[in-house]
Scaffold this active site. Structure first.
Site, PDB file in Angstrom:
ATOM      1  N   GLU A   1     -10.053   4.069   5.907  1.00  0.00           N
ATOM      2  CA  GLU A   1      -9.255   4.517   7.056  1.00  0.00           C
ATOM      3  C   GLU A   1     -10.096   5.269   8.080  1.00  0.00           C
ATOM      4  O   GLU A   1      -9.991   5.015   9.284  1.00  0.00           O
ATOM      5  CB  GLU A   1      -8.054   5.347   6.601  1.00  0.00           C
ATOM      6  CG  GLU A   1      -7.015   4.550   5.802  1.00  0.00           C
ATOM      7  CD  GLU A   1      -6.488   3.322   6.531  1.00  0.00           C
ATOM      8  OE1 GLU A   1      -6.692   3.188   7.752  1.00  0.00           O
ATOM      9  OE2 GLU A   1      -5.859   2.465   5.860  1.00  0.00           O
TER      10      GLU A   1
ATOM     11  N   GLY B   1       2.789   2.420  10.911  1.00  0.00           N
ATOM     12  CA  GLY B   1       2.516   1.627  12.103  1.00  0.00           C
ATOM     13  C   GLY B   1       2.385   0.152  11.801  1.00  0.00           C
ATOM     14  O   GLY B   1       3.029  -0.687  12.413  1.00  0.00           O
TER      15      GLY B   1
ATOM     16  N   MET C   1       0.291  -2.841   8.689  1.00  0.00           N
ATOM     17  CA  MET C   1      -0.382  -2.988   7.407  1.00  0.00           C
ATOM     18  C   MET C   1      -1.293  -4.211   7.408  1.00  0.00           C
ATOM     19  O   MET C   1      -0.887  -5.299   7.817  1.00  0.00           O
ATOM     20  CB  MET C   1       0.674  -3.086   6.294  1.00  0.00           C
ATOM     21  CG  MET C   1       0.100  -3.222   4.908  1.00  0.00           C
ATOM     22  SD  MET C   1      -0.920  -1.786   4.464  1.00  0.00           S
ATOM     23  CE  MET C   1      -2.116  -2.571   3.413  1.00  0.00           C
ATOM     24  N   GLU C   2      -2.514  -4.009   6.906  1.00  0.00           N
ATOM     25  CA  GLU C   2      -3.592  -4.984   7.042  1.00  0.00           C
ATOM     26  C   GLU C   2      -3.650  -6.045   5.952  1.00  0.00           C
ATOM     27  O   GLU C   2      -4.731  -6.606   5.700  1.00  0.00           O
ATOM     28  CB  GLU C   2      -4.927  -4.229   7.064  1.00  0.00           C
ATOM     29  CG  GLU C   2      -5.354  -3.597   5.718  1.00  0.00           C
ATOM     30  CD  GLU C   2      -4.995  -2.126   5.551  1.00  0.00           C
ATOM     31  OE1 GLU C   2      -4.043  -1.668   6.230  1.00  0.00           O
ATOM     32  OE2 GLU C   2      -5.635  -1.436   4.747  1.00  0.00           O
ATOM     33  N   ASN C   3      -2.545  -6.381   5.292  1.00  0.00           N
ATOM     34  CA  ASN C   3      -2.554  -7.402   4.239  1.00  0.00           C
ATOM     35  C   ASN C   3      -3.429  -8.593   4.617  1.00  0.00           C
ATOM     36  O   ASN C   3      -3.362  -9.086   5.731  1.00  0.00           O
ATOM     37  CB  ASN C   3      -1.123  -7.907   3.996  1.00  0.00           C
ATOM     38  CG  ASN C   3      -0.120  -6.796   3.985  1.00  0.00           C
ATOM     39  OD1 ASN C   3      -0.225  -5.889   3.181  1.00  0.00           O
ATOM     40  ND2 ASN C   3       0.836  -6.835   4.907  1.00  0.00           N
TER      41      ASN C   3
ATOM     42  N   GLU D   1       0.851  -1.182   0.000  1.00  0.00           N
ATOM     43  CA  GLU D   1       0.000   0.000   0.000  1.00  0.00           C
ATOM     44  C   GLU D   1       0.890   1.238   0.000  1.00  0.00           C
ATOM     45  O   GLU D   1       1.875   1.256   0.740  1.00  0.00           O
ATOM     46  CB  GLU D   1      -0.903   0.031   1.240  1.00  0.00           C
ATOM     47  CG  GLU D   1      -1.919   1.168   1.147  1.00  0.00           C
ATOM     48  CD  GLU D   1      -2.911   1.196   2.316  1.00  0.00           C
ATOM     49  OE1 GLU D   1      -2.715   0.468   3.296  1.00  0.00           O
ATOM     50  OE2 GLU D   1      -3.865   1.957   2.205  1.00  0.00           O
TER      51      GLU D   1
ATOM     52  N   HIS E   1      -6.945  -2.081  15.000  1.00  0.00           N
ATOM     53  CA  HIS E   1      -7.141  -1.345  13.741  1.00  0.00           C
ATOM     54  C   HIS E   1      -6.916  -2.252  12.532  1.00  0.00           C
ATOM     55  O   HIS E   1      -7.751  -2.331  11.636  1.00  0.00           O
ATOM     56  CB  HIS E   1      -6.193  -0.137  13.715  1.00  0.00           C
ATOM     57  CG  HIS E   1      -6.267   0.682  12.471  1.00  0.00           C
ATOM     58  ND1 HIS E   1      -7.048   1.814  12.367  1.00  0.00           N
ATOM     59  CD2 HIS E   1      -5.681   0.531  11.261  1.00  0.00           C
ATOM     60  CE1 HIS E   1      -6.925   2.322  11.162  1.00  0.00           C
ATOM     61  NE2 HIS E   1      -6.091   1.570  10.455  1.00  0.00           N
ATOM     62  N   GLU E   2      -5.783  -2.922  12.521  1.00  0.00           N
ATOM     63  CA  GLU E   2      -5.471  -3.764  11.354  1.00  0.00           C
ATOM     64  C   GLU E   2      -6.452  -4.929  11.260  1.00  0.00           C
ATOM     65  O   GLU E   2      -6.876  -5.311  10.175  1.00  0.00           O
ATOM     66  CB  GLU E   2      -4.028  -4.277  11.421  1.00  0.00           C
ATOM     67  CG  GLU E   2      -2.957  -3.200  11.574  1.00  0.00           C
ATOM     68  CD  GLU E   2      -3.076  -2.037  10.620  1.00  0.00           C
ATOM     69  OE1 GLU E   2      -3.561  -2.217   9.491  1.00  0.00           O
ATOM     70  OE2 GLU E   2      -2.693  -0.900  11.011  1.00  0.00           O
TER      71      GLU E   2
HETATM   72  N1  TRP Z   1      -3.206   0.843   5.733  1.00  0.00           N
HETATM   73  C1  TRP Z   1      -2.242   1.040   6.757  1.00  0.00           C
HETATM   74  C2  TRP Z   1      -3.014   1.318   8.018  1.00  0.00           C
HETATM   75  O1  TRP Z   1      -3.747   2.226   8.141  1.00  0.00           O
HETATM   76  C3  TRP Z   1      -1.342   2.205   6.485  1.00  0.00           C
HETATM   77  C4  TRP Z   1      -0.003   1.904   5.920  1.00  0.00           C
HETATM   78  C5  TRP Z   1       0.877   0.992   6.367  1.00  0.00           C
HETATM   79  C6  TRP Z   1       0.657   2.574   4.880  1.00  0.00           C
HETATM   80  N2  TRP Z   1       2.022   1.074   5.641  1.00  0.00           N
HETATM   81  C7  TRP Z   1       1.911   2.027   4.730  1.00  0.00           C
HETATM   82  C8  TRP Z   1       0.311   3.605   4.042  1.00  0.00           C
HETATM   83  C9  TRP Z   1       2.828   2.481   3.791  1.00  0.00           C
HETATM   84  C10 TRP Z   1       1.202   4.066   3.095  1.00  0.00           C
HETATM   85  C11 TRP Z   1       2.437   3.508   2.962  1.00  0.00           C
HETATM   86  O2  TRP Z   1      -2.998   0.616   8.931  1.00  0.00           O
HETATM   87 ZN    ZN Z   2      -5.715   1.702   8.471  1.00  0.00          ZN
END
Ligand code: TRP
Ligand code: ZN
Length: 874
Positions: free
Chosen positions: A323, A264, A266-268, A124, A300-301
């Site tokens: 978000e 922080g 990432m929600e993969n 992302e 959150h994730e």
């Molecule tokens: N989607 C992620 C979140 O809100 C945000 C995020 C994680 C992100 N890594 C990133 C956005 C790198 C931009 C680039 O939890």
């Molecule tokens: Zn998020």
């Protein structure tokens, strides 16, 4: 003739076009190697509609090795900057693309990169194009199958999204694992991790009785620091079932903690990748705040699995769809499992300090932006936090039941699709029957509205009138502003601090008024005396409030408001009032003053034994200088510093015996515990200690040293250090050195130390920061280190960052120059305090501007920085 780099292009929301091709599935094969990873991607592609356009794939920094069409060599393509254009294609075909990438030298931390010894990905928003050529946009939903091959001893764990369906060994010491994700997803949710980890395993039984395997992967030796994250995950899963009726949908949920990460977490899908800061905790290494942050980010994730993954964004302008909504959900989670008032205070503090500042800056944008150069620049407090406030206002207008009906309708309509913010609002409107037409302006209008409230009381009729005017000042991106639909929560008190029921037109009404016009008047009947209004309760809208409260009225609200948030808010307003009047005095070289009624308001909070310690701490704690700065259009750095010190000093001196007495009653139960009461008492202890040390250095020093030496947990340790640092106690250097020696092996813990160094009020702070660049634990390549040292300094040490000779600006600009090539995303996040130069006096503004101009001249300015610098200088 010199070649100039092409100007970065702006993309507009209004230009959205559906994709020309669709990709139903993709099989990825990774042959992992530090500098020569081979990626083969086999995509099933379909033309979308009647047209003969070429297929234009995104790709960045890739070496193209091979292109096959239906298994045959294919040459009808052109390589363009960041694109691969293929023509003469049939309507349906299988496309094989092989690329070579270099994870080891990927310091931008987007795409596939190495974090320490491990491989990991961050896709992302637009990182997948650094792995293979693809339609790298969120409205392309594909089924992924991923096969990973790597050395077995170095990389025993080979992870990707979905279910592990097969694995095997190869002759050359390598092994492979095959993954399949049954849910079609956008490319930004793709993830791969390979490494040698410690694993914490657990499981969760969903409400419908499915058993989900839970796995948390951490660096070797850190397994004992993963338990809190695991508990948080299980709590989140249970809460989402109970409050939102949402169940997890795969048989496995994995979290991997890595040390090198831009954000922080990432929600993969099925495979979250986390900054280790938001996973690792035990009492020895993490503070109460760290525990709270971990619980929040894990939640959150996890919540993204429905709000983001199952229903995703049509295009990146819609980012707040996932978000804003997911932040709202994580805030509600934290409030339901913890203290609602405390969490509201944290959220509002962030809005008022950082989001209001962003809206007043050259980067002002609506929660759904209209124009973007670099998408990474729009993961902002506006999209996230204000986005959540907008969802919260809908929740306030609809009520929980209608809101949940709206959520059900949203999933019924859009599960498995990529949709827009309008789609969400429409679902809320249709499910509730409440008109959200005017309300939806919150999505398109930037800026912070100011509500000016004036009142009058007619004794003869018992009628109280409120006149409310709303005005949104122009922002750099938008000059015309429309009136918004603002839910305005209020309560009226009599002079004994008792809430008064109120009626409008003979009807008793709820606490929520609908403010919709530029000017509006509300008449309340049946009031036997002039009421004291409690306005914008719960921060019911992200606006600024202008009402001429007296000190006495605020003192009454601080003591009697029925909701604790309003008590805190009254204290904020009371201090803001003293700050403003004293700044006036300071400028006119008059003596500063703190009226007795202000001191006694604080005294009565201190003495209120029925008040929750956590809330008491928040009410008594003065906000920091950078938050105070947000009360002013033009910031007087020295004045604010001077006046804040004065207010603190006065309160500390007069209330010293009470602070000392209170401190003695806290955390008497010696053993360290993590529960609401114990955390609240520690927080209150920190506040008391800080006031005590301010009034009486000797006593402060004695208490700080005793606390530091006796501490069996990081919260107490950091409390002692932070008071020693903030109040410049004599023991400061000895304690800092001791801590450094004790924790040099642990970078995550050392970040706390770097942050304290950055916050130091000592005049030599800039020199110390410069020498810390050489510290063995510090590295510009690690975003956590950079944020702890330079991020904290420039955002939270205004006195020295804004040093009148410009040394602070120079320091930041130098770091940004180096990060421009190393990690542009992090560079662009750091630049925030510099682009706000218009809010400072002419001497400072000129110095800041000249640093920005130098940056603008850089030969290869990354577009992340280009976007912010050019907006600031335009
Ligand atoms: N989607 C992620 C979140 O809100 C945000 C995020 C994680 C992100 N890594 C990133 C956005 C790198 C931009 C680039 O939890
Ligand atoms: Zn998020």
């Amino acid at each position: 003739m010199t070649m100039t780099a092409p100007q970065p292009q702006t993309k507009y929301r209004k230009d959205y076009q559906p994709p020309q091709f669709l990709i139903d599935s993709i099989d990825l094969d990774f042959q992992l190697d530090d500098t020569q990873t081979r990626v083969s991607a086999v995509s099933r592609v379909r033309r979308n509609g009647e047209h003969q356009q070429p297929l234009v794939l995104d790709g960045q920094g890739l070496e193209l090795a091979e292109v096959l069409l239906n298994g045959q060599s294919f040459t009808e393509y052109q390589l363009k900057p960041d694109q691969l254009e293929l023509s003469s294609l049939p309507d349906e075909f299988e496309l094989t693309i092989t690329t070579i990438i270099d994870p080891l030298n990927n310091s931008a931390l987007e795409g596939l990169y190495k974090s320490g010894e491990a491989f990991c990905t961050q896709c992302e928003a637009e990182g997948f194009r650094r792995i293979t050529y693809f339609l790298d946009r969120p409205d392309i939903l594909s089924r992924y199958r991923v096969r990973i091959t790597a050395d077995k001893t170095l990389y025993p764990a080979l992870l990707s999204n979905g279910n592990r369906i097969d694995s095997g060994e190869l002759a050359d010491g390598k092994h492979w694992v095959q993954w399949e994700d049954p849910f079609p997803k956008p490319s930004y949710l793709f993830a791969l991790v390979a490494g040698d980890f410690d694993l914490l395993e657990d499981s969760f039984s969903t409400r419908s009785g499915r058993k989900v395997a839970l796995e948390i992967y951490v660096d070797k030796g850190n397994r004992d620091r993963a338990f809190h994250a695991m508990e948080s995950l299980k709590k989140s899963m249970r809460w989402d079932e109970e409050r939102f009726d949402l169940e997890y949908d795969l048989d496995i949920y994995m979290i991997v903690a890595v040390d090198f990460f831009n954000m922080g977490a990432m929600e993969n899908k099925g495979l979250n990748v986390f900054n280790s800061k938001f996973v690792l905790a035990n009492a020895k290494t993490a503070t109460d705040n760290d525990y709270h942050g971990i619980e929040r980010v894990i939640a959150h994730e996890y919540f993204h699995n429905w709000t983001g993954n199952r229903v995703t964004c049509r295009d990146w302008f819609q980012l707040s769809l996932k978000e804003g909504l997911t932040v709202f959900r994580d805030q509600e989670f934290s409030s339901d499992v913890g203290s609602r008032a405390y969490n509201r205070i944290l959220n509002v503090r962030l809005m008022r300090s950082r989001q209001f500042a962003e809206d007043a800056s050259p980067m002002a944008h609506p929660i759904r932006p209209d124009a973007v150069i670099e998408m990474s620049n729009f993961y902002t407090v506006t999209v996230y936090e204000k986005g959540s406030e907008v969802i919260r206002m809908m929740h306030t207008l609809l009520g929980e039941e209608n809101f949940q009906a709206g959520m059900r309708l949203y999933f019924e309509r859009f599960d498995g699709q990529a949709v827009t913010c309008d789609d969400f609002v429409q679902a809320m409107q249709d499910a509730s029957g409440i008109d959200l037409g005017q309300f939806s302006r919150w999505y398109s209008q930037s800026g912070t509205p100011v509500l000016t409230v004036r009142d009058s009381y007619d004794e003869a009729s018992g009628v109280y009138r409120l006149h409310i005017a709303q005005h949104t000042p122009a922002t750099q991106d938008q000059s015309d502003k429309q009136p918004l639909h603002i839910p305005f929560n209020l309560e009226l008190y009599n002079s004994r601090g008792e809430p008064q029921p109120f009626r409008i037109n003979g009807q008793s009404v709820s606490h929520i008024l609908n403010v919709t016009e530029t000017e509006q008047e509300f008449e309340f009947e049946g009031l036997s005396e002039q009421p004291i209004p409690s306005l914008l309760r719960e921060f019911s809208a992200p606006v600024k409030l202008d009402y001429p409260y007296s000190n006495q009225q605020l003192a009454l609200l601080m003591r009697h408001a029925t909701d604790l948030f309003s008590r805190w808010d009254a204290a904020q307003m009371l201090v803001a009032k003293q700050l403003k009047s004293n700044l006036e005095r300071y400028r006119q070289e008059q003596a500063l003053e703190l009226p007795d009624e202000v001191i006694s308001a604080f005294a009565s909070v201190l003495e209120d034994e029925s008040l929750d310690p956590m809330l008491k701490a928040e009410i008594l704690r003065l906000s920091d200088e950078s938050s105070m700065a947000e009360l002013f259009d033009e910031v007087d750095v020295d004045g604010i510093h001077r006046v804040r010190c004065f207010i603190k000093q006065r309160l500390a001196e007069v209330l010293l015996p009470r602070f000392t007495q209170l401190m003695g009653t806290l955390n008497r139960d010696e053993a360290y515990q993590i529960n609401h009461q114990a955390i609240g008492e520690r927080s209150l202890k920190a506040v008391c200690l800080s006031y005590i040390a301010c009034a009486d250095k000797e006593l402060g020093q004695e208490l700080v040293e005793r606390l530091y030496k006796g501490a069996d947990n990081m919260t107490d340790t950091m409390m002692a250090l932070s008071v020693a640092n903030g109040e410049q106690l004599e023991c400061r250097n000895v304690l800092m050195a001791d801590f450094e020696k004790a924790w040099s092996h642990d970078p995550l813990v050392m970040d706390q130390w770097f942050a304290l160094q950055a916050l130091s009020p000592a005049p030599e702070v800039i020199d110390s920061i410069t020498s810390l660049f050489e510290h063995p634990v510090f590295s510009l390549k690690n975003p956590n280190r950079v944020r702890a040292l330079i991020g904290v300094f420039s955002a939270s040490n205004p006195l020295h960052f804004h040093r009148i000779d410009g040394a602070g600006y120079k320091l930041l600009a130098q770091v940004i120059r180096e990060l421009n090539t190393l990690n542009p995303q992090v560079a662009a996040r750091l630049i925030t305090p510099l682009i706000q130069f218009k809010r400072y006096d002419s001497q400072r503004a000129a110095l800041m501007r000249s640093e920005l101009e130098k940056l603008q001249q850089l030969e290869s300015l990354a577009k992340d920085l280009y976007e912010k610098v050019s907006k600031a200088l335009s």
